[in-house]
Motif scaffolding. Structure first.
Motif, mmCIF file in Angstrom:
data_model
loop_
_atom_site.group_PDB
_atom_site.id
_atom_site.type_symbol
_atom_site.label_atom_id
_atom_site.label_comp_id
_atom_site.label_asym_id
_atom_site.label_seq_id
_atom_site.Cartn_x
_atom_site.Cartn_y
_atom_site.Cartn_z
ATOM 1 N N LYS A 131 24.947 8.981 48.224
ATOM 2 C CA LYS A 131 25.066 8.175 47.012
ATOM 3 C C LYS A 131 26.382 8.420 46.271
ATOM 4 C CE LYS A 131 22.549 7.018 42.781
ATOM 5 N NZ LYS A 131 21.389 7.329 41.950
ATOM 6 N N GLU A 155 29.236 6.822 48.207
ATOM 7 C CA GLU A 155 29.148 5.361 48.094
ATOM 8 C C GLU A 155 29.562 4.887 46.708
ATOM 9 O OE1 GLU A 155 25.221 4.076 49.239
ATOM 10 O OE2 GLU A 155 25.346 5.205 51.113
ATOM 11 N N GLN A 156 29.031 5.503 45.664
ATOM 12 C CA GLN A 156 29.355 5.118 44.295
ATOM 13 C C GLN A 156 30.832 5.333 44.008
ATOM 14 O OE1 GLN A 156 26.944 6.597 40.937
ATOM 15 N NE2 GLN A 156 28.874 7.251 40.019
ATOM 16 N N GLU A 167 33.262 5.182 46.077
ATOM 17 C CA GLU A 167 34.143 4.370 46.920
ATOM 18 C C GLU A 167 35.458 5.102 47.165
ATOM 19 O OE1 GLU A 167 34.551 0.246 45.772
ATOM 20 O OE2 GLU A 167 32.482 0.192 45.056
#
Length: 106
Positions: free
Chosen positions: A79, A82-83, A85
């Protein structure tokens, strides 16, 4: 003697930067920019031109918001990654961003 696997690993550890030519790669979350006031967290304390202790080490930094997710999840993977980036920058850009973020926090 350098084999093909070692040569490929070394090649991917470097990036071409429009401002700083060919340098070691570094990873930063999307929220970190030169002069941003988003904090600056690292996997371990770093300095320019340092030699890594382990072959798989990289410069990796993230902001305060990504740090909250990392702590909650217990990992930078998943997470948080992903968050955040995360993107690749060169080592010189990484340290310019680090310096400007640290100065803004003082």
């Amino acid at each position: 003697m350098i084999d093909n696997d070692l040569a490929e690993r070394e090649r991917t550890k470097y990036v071409d930067c429009e401002n700083h030519d060919r340098r070691r790669r570094a990873f930063i979350c999307q929220h970190l920019k030169e002069g941003s006031k988003n904090g600056f967290e690292e996997s371990f304390e770093t300095f320019e031109d340092m030699e890594f202790e382990y072959e798989d080490d990289d410069f990796v930094a993230w902001c305060n918001e990504c740090e909250k997710v990392r702590v909650e999840e217990g990992s930078l993977d998943g997470k948080c990654w992903e968050q955040g980036e995360f993107k690749i920058v060169c080592e010189k850009c990484y340290f310019k961003i680090k310096e400007s973020n640290i100065e803004n926090l003082i």
